[in-house]
Design an enzyme around this catalytic site. Structure first.
Site, PDB file in Angstrom:
ATOM      1  N   GLU A  10       0.808  -1.224   0.000  1.00  0.00           N
ATOM      2  CA  GLU A  10       0.000   0.000   0.000  1.00  0.00           C
ATOM      3  C   GLU A  10       0.841   1.273   0.000  1.00  0.00           C
ATOM      4  OE1 GLU A  10      -4.025   0.142   1.718  1.00  0.00           O
ATOM      5  OE2 GLU A  10      -3.041   1.214   3.340  1.00  0.00           O
ATOM      6  N   LYS A  34       0.762   4.691   1.436  1.00  0.00           N
ATOM      7  CA  LYS A  34       0.035   5.255   2.587  1.00  0.00           C
ATOM      8  C   LYS A  34       0.896   6.320   3.258  1.00  0.00           C
ATOM      9  CE  LYS A  34      -2.355   3.263   6.646  1.00  0.00           C
ATOM     10  NZ  LYS A  34      -2.579   2.032   7.420  1.00  0.00           N
ATOM     11  N   LYS A  94      -8.012   2.501  -3.007  1.00  0.00           N
ATOM     12  CA  LYS A  94      -8.334   2.334  -1.586  1.00  0.00           C
ATOM     13  C   LYS A  94      -9.090   3.581  -1.160  1.00  0.00           C
ATOM     14  CE  LYS A  94      -7.790  -0.557   1.807  1.00  0.00           C
ATOM     15  NZ  LYS A  94      -7.034  -0.171   2.983  1.00  0.00           N
ATOM     16  N   GLU A 139     -14.439  -5.757   2.031  1.00  0.00           N
ATOM     17  CA  GLU A 139     -13.753  -5.798   3.333  1.00  0.00           C
ATOM     18  C   GLU A 139     -14.742  -6.004   4.471  1.00  0.00           C
ATOM     19  OE1 GLU A 139     -10.707  -2.771   4.200  1.00  0.00           O
ATOM     20  OE2 GLU A 139     -11.921  -2.298   5.949  1.00  0.00           O
ATOM     21  N   ASN A 168     -10.336  -7.225   7.612  1.00  0.00           N
ATOM     22  CA  ASN A 168      -9.481  -6.169   8.156  1.00  0.00           C
ATOM     23  C   ASN A 168      -9.180  -6.489   9.623  1.00  0.00           C
ATOM     24  OD1 ASN A 168      -8.038  -3.868   8.708  1.00  0.00           O
ATOM     25  ND2 ASN A 168      -9.413  -2.547   7.516  1.00  0.00           N
ATOM     26  N   GLU A 228      -5.928  -8.172   5.878  1.00  0.00           N
ATOM     27  CA  GLU A 228      -5.546  -6.760   5.749  1.00  0.00           C
ATOM     28  C   GLU A 228      -5.167  -6.145   7.094  1.00  0.00           C
ATOM     29  OE1 GLU A 228      -9.427  -6.073   2.811  1.00  0.00           O
ATOM     30  OE2 GLU A 228      -8.849  -4.537   4.244  1.00  0.00           O
ATOM     31  N   SER A 229      -4.123  -5.354   7.084  1.00  0.00           N
ATOM     32  CA  SER A 229      -3.719  -4.490   8.213  1.00  0.00           C
ATOM     33  C   SER A 229      -2.948  -5.208   9.322  1.00  0.00           C
ATOM     34  CB  SER A 229      -4.911  -3.804   8.887  1.00  0.00           C
ATOM     35  OG  SER A 229      -5.683  -3.091   7.974  1.00  0.00           O
TER      36      SER A 229
HETATM   37  O1  LIG Z   1      -5.003   2.737   8.968  1.00  0.00           O
HETATM   38  C1  LIG Z   1      -5.847   3.352   9.645  1.00  0.00           C
HETATM   39  O2  LIG Z   1      -5.560   3.987  10.671  1.00  0.00           O
HETATM   40  C2  LIG Z   1      -7.308   3.382   9.246  1.00  0.00           C
HETATM   41  C3  LIG Z   1      -8.210   4.080  10.027  1.00  0.00           C
HETATM   42  C4  LIG Z   1      -9.546   4.163   9.660  1.00  0.00           C
HETATM   43  C5  LIG Z   1      -9.979   3.564   8.505  1.00  0.00           C
HETATM   44  C6  LIG Z   1      -9.073   2.849   7.709  1.00  0.00           C
HETATM   45  C7  LIG Z   1      -7.757   2.758   8.078  1.00  0.00           C
HETATM   46  N1  LIG Z   1      -6.824   2.088   7.291  1.00  0.00           N
HETATM   47  C8  LIG Z   1      -7.109   1.560   6.010  1.00  0.00           C
HETATM   48  C9  LIG Z   1      -6.543   0.218   5.834  1.00  0.00           C
HETATM   49  O3  LIG Z   1      -7.311  -0.691   5.639  1.00  0.00           O
HETATM   50  C10 LIG Z   1      -5.054   0.015   5.911  1.00  0.00           C
HETATM   51  O4  LIG Z   1      -4.413   1.123   5.388  1.00  0.00           O
HETATM   52  C11 LIG Z   1      -4.519  -1.217   5.167  1.00  0.00           C
HETATM   53  O5  LIG Z   1      -5.224  -2.364   5.478  1.00  0.00           O
HETATM   54  C12 LIG Z   1      -3.026  -1.420   5.510  1.00  0.00           C
HETATM   55  O6  LIG Z   1      -2.875  -1.509   6.900  1.00  0.00           O
HETATM   56  P1  LIG Z   1      -1.423  -1.451   7.595  1.00  0.00           P
HETATM   57  O7  LIG Z   1      -0.581  -2.520   6.970  1.00  0.00           O
HETATM   58  O8  LIG Z   1      -1.673  -1.709   9.038  1.00  0.00           O
HETATM   59  O9  LIG Z   1      -0.873  -0.093   7.316  1.00  0.00           O
END
Ligand SMILES: O=C(O)c1ccccc1NCC(=O)[C@H](O)[C@H](O)COP(=O)(O)O
Length: 259
Positions: free
Chosen positions: A54, A56, A116, A165, A186, A216-217
């Site tokens: 991503e 970001k 996204k 998601e 997520n 995800e995340s």
């Molecule tokens: O990342 C956040 O803080 C967030 C807060 C509110 C809504 C969405 C959010 N993130 C979007 C995502 O789904 C993530 O950017 C994506 O899954 C990647 O996650 P990471 O690897 O933890 O950066």
């Protein structure tokens, strides 16, 4: 009001304004609108790593993650690293992204791009297509079953794939339908920001096998990916873990080499 409610309230205003400024005909007449799309789901199924990296810059949970990279260097680095696809955040207020980022990414790489975004209206899907996306994200927490059906069918009619998601069993059951390609769990609770990989593990067996499973995340190490693979996950969406380093592409490359 939690952060997700706030984001959606802002998004409704933003979409109304953009609709007034840029007519649908302008999006449909753009060069990219009629271009062919690439399948992210097929690439993930044919890959041994399944990484979706991503772009970001910042997030509501972490504030600034990285503001020094250019879009071009990040996405080229990701493509060279061998990721299956790239997620490009296009929300400006909360993530510092834009549709220009998506356009720049499209001009820089050939692999699938995910827009996204917090999609609530068909207009945003037309924008996604006009700016070079191959895949859109739909978030079950903010859409009804009928909205998911209408938006996903509309996206697929334009040749876009749909990543749906979910975060819990209720959202998953509400959302399962043929017009989805990938289902992502997520690990971050978008209302509280709590991150726990157990969400992916608990929902894994409830996702029908015809959908590509994506976690995800909050993924930051190889052991987590291997553990999630054992639960049937083929795709892994990773943002912060790569973007917080000095070289996102190199970080992705070193990660993938270990898989
Ligand atoms: O990342 C956040 O803080 C967030 C807060 C509110 C809504 C969405 C959010 N993130 C979007 C995502 O789904 C993530 O950017 C994506 O899954 C990647 O996650 P990471 O690897 O933890 O950066």
């Amino acid at each position: 009001m939690n952060i997700l409610d706030q984001i959606i309230a802002d998004k409704k205003q933003e979409v109304a304004l953009k609709k007034a400024l840029i007519p649908v005909s302008q999006l449909e007449n753009s060069v990219l609108f009629n271009s062919r799309t690439n399948s992210l789901s097929k690439l993930i199924l044919n890959s041994s790593s399944g990484i979706i990296a991503e772009h970001k810059r910042k997030s509501p949970s972490k504030s600034t993650i990285n503001s020094s990279f250019t879009v071009e260097e990040v996405v080229k680095g990701y493509q060279n690293a061998g990721v299956c696809g790239i997620s490009v955040l296009t929300d400006m207020k909360y993530f510092g992204g834009s549709l220009d980022d998506l356009l720049l990414a499209r001009a820089s790489v050939s692999i699938p791009l995910l827009r996204k975004e917090f999609i609530i209206d068909e207009y945003q899907i037309l924008e996604a297509k006009a700016h070079g996306a191959d895949v859109i994200l739909l978030i079950a927490a903010v859409l009804s079953r009928q909205e998911i059906k209408d938006l996903s069918e509309f996206a697929q009619s334009l040749g876009l794939e749909v990543l749906l998601e979910v975060h819990n069993e209720e959202e998953l059951h509400k959302s399962i339908m043929p017009s989805l390609n990938l289902i992502g769990v997520n690990n971050r609770n978008l209302k509280t920001f709590e991150v726990n990989l157990s969400y992916s593990k608990e929902l894994a067996n409830l996702i029908p096998n015809e959908f590509v499973k994506v976690s995800e995340s909050g993924i930051s190490d190889i052991a987590s990916v291997k553990e999630l693979q054992a639960y049937g996950y083929k795709g892994f969406l990773i943002g912060e873990n790569f973007m917080k380093t000095d070289n996102a592409g190199l970080a992705a490359s070193e990660f993938i080499k270990q898989l």
